[in-house]
Structure formats: C-alpha cells, structure tokens
Design an enzyme around this catalytic site. Structure first.
Site, short mmCIF file in Angstrom:
data_model
loop_
_atom_site.label_atom_id
_atom_site.label_comp_id
_atom_site.label_asym_id
_atom_site.label_seq_id
_atom_site.Cartn_x
_atom_site.Cartn_y
_atom_site.Cartn_z
N ASN A 227 9.20 9.85 -49.26
CA ASN A 227 9.43 8.44 -48.92
C ASN A 227 9.61 8.32 -47.41
O ASN A 227 9.62 9.32 -46.69
CB ASN A 227 10.62 7.87 -49.70
N TYR A 228 9.76 7.09 -46.93
CA TYR A 228 9.74 6.84 -45.48
C TYR A 228 11.09 7.05 -44.79
O TYR A 228 11.23 6.74 -43.62
CB TYR A 228 9.27 5.41 -45.20
#
Ligand code: CTP
Length: 402
Positions: free
Chosen positions: A212-213
């Site tokens: 994920n970011y």
C-alpha cells in the site's frame, strides 16, 4: 515556561562556528549563565575573527577551547562530549554543517561533535541563498537523521543586507528552546514505547507483492517525538525509505506476519504502544516459489485474513499499558473509528479521514481527530506530521496517568 533558572546545573557545551552571528554568542553565554547553566565553549578557528575568545571565557568563567593541539590527549575530546548534558552549536555555519554531515573532523569542534555521546542541538546561521541550496537541505536532513535537533532559523535582515530566511534564532529564543527541551525530555523518561509504522508487503511470488502507499512518516514522527520526551522507543517498521533517527531501536519487517511476531515479542515490556502501520488485512494464501507466468487470461489470487495486530495487543493488554490505534476511513468516519476503538480494546483511536485534503498516506501533513475510551473527542487542524505527533502525545499525557 517558568523562566526562573530554567537551566539550573545543566552542563552546556557551546560550539561557536565562523558566522557573523557569532557576535550574539556573548549574549547567549550570558543568558545561559543567568539561567544557571555551566557553560564550556569550543570555537572554530574562523569564529575568532567574529568574537574574541577572551569575551566568551570571561562570560562563561571557563577557558575557551579551540585548537586540537591545545589538548594534551585524544581523551579530552571524548570527555567534553561526555561531560555535557547537551552540545549546542550556535551559530552553525554551512561549512561546519557540511563537516558534521560527512564525518569530517579537522578542528576541535568537529572532533568533539563526532565523539559526543550527549544530545546535539544546532542553531544554523547563513545567508538566504545558502539556506535554500539543496546541499544545505540535504546536510540538515542528514544530521537530523543522526538524531541532532535543529532550532529553526528565522526570517529577517541578513549579513548580505538581504531580507530573508537564514538568521540564527535569537539568544532568548535559544534559551527558551533549551528550557523547553530539558523539561520535555523528562516527561517520559523510563517509559518504553512500541510503535508500528509503514506498509507491509505480502508476497505473491519472488518478484511481486501486495502493498500500500503508506510512507511511514506518521509513525516515524511519533517515534521521534516520543524519543524527544525521554522514552525508550522501539519502532517496528515495514519497508520505507525514510531515515530513522539514531537511538530508536529499529526492527525491520516486511510482512504482516513478521510485524505481528515482532510486536508480540516487544509488547510485554511496553508501557505505551501506538499502531500506526498500514498493515495488510489480507495476505496471499499460497505465494509461489517461481515467478508466475502470464499464460492465462484470468489470474486469481486467493487471499487469507491476517491477524489484526492492534486487536491482538488489545487482548493481551494489562492494566498499566496504554494502546493507541489509528483508523483510516473514507466514509462514516466517526462511527467506524469508535467501533474500532471498542472492538480492539484500545485506549485511544486516531482518526484520519481520506476525505480531508492533506490527510492520510504519503502527505507530509495530516488532519486528525482523537477519540478516547471515555467518549471524549479531540479535534485538530491540518498540520505537518511532526506537529500531529506532538498533539497525539500531548493528548495521551494530558488525559492519562502515564
Ligand atoms: N491494524 C493492525 N493489524 C492489522 C490491520 C490493522 O494492527 N492486520 C491496525 C492499524 O495499524 C490501525 C488500526 O488497526 O492502528 C486500524 O486500521 P485500519 O486499516 O483503519 O482498519 P482495519 O481494522 O484494518 O479495518 P478496515 O480495513 O475494515 O477499515
């Protein structure tokens, strides 16, 4: 700040480098002494062109040291750093900053800096164009990553005659800053803090993962602030590119399962745990040993739920332990956050909504609301993540008995 003997019996090792702002060192030393500090001074050779050693030795009531060869033995550099409660380098020039960032050691000040075991605080001073140069920024980031603390420069008239950023903080500001630093440093001394940060990567095959970011910035800001308050900090961190300040115990992990293992091991000896990592909720059930080839039109991955680390620690939590979670929401923010607080047996939940601009992953800023288990809520404006960390820790300290 009470303002009366703020620095009583504090041992301050003042490093003066060759900037025009060195003329302010006389006032700085006078104020340090007035606040009860014991002051020893090291000057770089070029700083003596800006202020006389005699002035500073008279005001500090201590001999001013400058030359490496003035000292009869190597041990003296080491002992100065060990003597001090804090090494304050003010003014700090671009040149000395660059030496500090790169481990250069060609005068007594830089030799002491390299061997100092005490905290190091710097007050830079330079002209605006030098201040904005990428090298200066990089060097500041570098020394900050070593755990050195920066007293920000101010805006105003510079030696060049220009008006801009780069002025050394005024001596009065430095004194206030140090007073605050010492009072804050005792707040959590002896307390052990566990923090998770960053994303987790769940392996698909040897070359691919589900991630994920998350940048880890919020968790690292929390770790840094807890450390400033005197806590012993353990950071369990997923894959991030951010620097971690020295002195923080870093446990690098990749997957949610590794993060869980590390947290369970550490939690028993923890007073406060803050789970700010963006842990994968699902992991690949059967990661492949070989690279998956693109033979099929449709590829299905089977995912299985990971263990919720926050919830697991909530189950293990003892009376004296405090548990803080985060909630990243896109809808029904408040309701979801409060549900998470209850379901995971946390003491606080920090809500950041993806609907607020400047909040959430990858940003340098965040906008939070904190809910506690007594149904109280604390709202904050959008701030940079370092300030958000301060708000979170202040809320914990102001509302509990840690
Ligand atoms: N968390 C955790 N372990 C997980 C998942 C989440 O420790 N496997 C923690 C996060 O670090 C955060 C909190 O739980 O402190 C909430 O995470 P969030 O992603 O907002 O919610 P989830 O519980 O994962 O629920 P959902 O994704 O359904 O909103």
């Amino acid at each position: 700040m009470q303002g009366f003997f703020m620095l009583k019996n504090k041992k301050i090792l003042l490093g003066v480098s060759g900037s025009i702002a060195a003329y302010k060192s006389a006032v700085l030393v006078r104020l340090l002494k007035k606040e009860g500090a014991d002051v020893k001074i090291i000057m770089t050779p070029s700083s003596k062109q800006f202020i006389a050693p005699l002035t500073l030795s008279t005001l500090s009531k201590n001999e001013v040291l400058s030359e490496l060869k003035d000292n009869d033995s190597w041990a003296n550099h080491v002992m100065l750093g060990r003597w001090a409660d804090v090494m304050l380098i003010a003014p700090l020039t671009c040149n000395t900053l660059s030496k500090m960032a790169n481990g250069q050691c060609d005068n007594l000040l830089t030799a002491v800096y390299l061997s100092a075991t005490c905290p190091v605080v710097i007050a830079p001073a330079m002209d605006e164009d030098m201040w904005h140069h990428p090298t200066t920024k990089l060097n500041l980031q570098k020394v900050e990553s070593f755990g050195n603390v920066i007293i920000p420069v101010s805006h105003g008239e510079l030696a060049s005659g220009l008006i801009g950023m780069g002025r050394m903080a005024e001596p009065e500001t430095i004194i206030q800053w140090l007073g605050n630093y010492f009072s804050v440093r005792n707040q959590l001394s002896g307390k052990r803090v566990l923090i998770t940060a960053g994303p987790t990567y769940e392996k698909i095959d040897p070359v691919r993962f589900i991630g994920n970011y998350s940048s880890g910035k919020m968790g690292i800001a929390l770790a840094t602030e807890f450390q400033k308050r005197g806590a012993e900090v353990t950071l369990v961190c997923g894959p991030v590119s951010q620097a971690i300040p020295a002195g923080i115990k870093l446990i690098n992990v990749v997957s949610a399962a590794e993060m869980l293992d590390a947290c369970i091991k550490e939690f028993e000896n923890t007073d406060i745990a803050v789970m700010s990592a963006a842990v994968a909720d699902y992991t690949v059930k059967d990661p492949k040993a070989e690279k998956i080839k693109k033979n099929d039109e449709l590829l299905q991955l089977e995912l299985s739920k990971t263990t919720d680390i926050l919830k697991k620690l909530g189950d293990l939590k003892k009376e004296h332990q405090l548990l803080v979670g985060f909630a990243l929401e896109t809808n029904n923010e408040q309701e979801n956050a409060i549900n998470k607080l209850k379901a995971k047996n946390a003491d606080f939940i920090v809500l950041n909504s993806m609907n607020d601009s400047g909040a959430g992953f990858s940003h340098d800023t965040n906008k939070i609301t904190i809910f506690d288990k007594n149904q109280k809520e604390y709202h904050f404006e959008t701030k940079n993540k370092n300030e958000v960390a301060v708000d979170i820790i202040n809320t914990i300290l102001n509302t509990t008995h840690v």
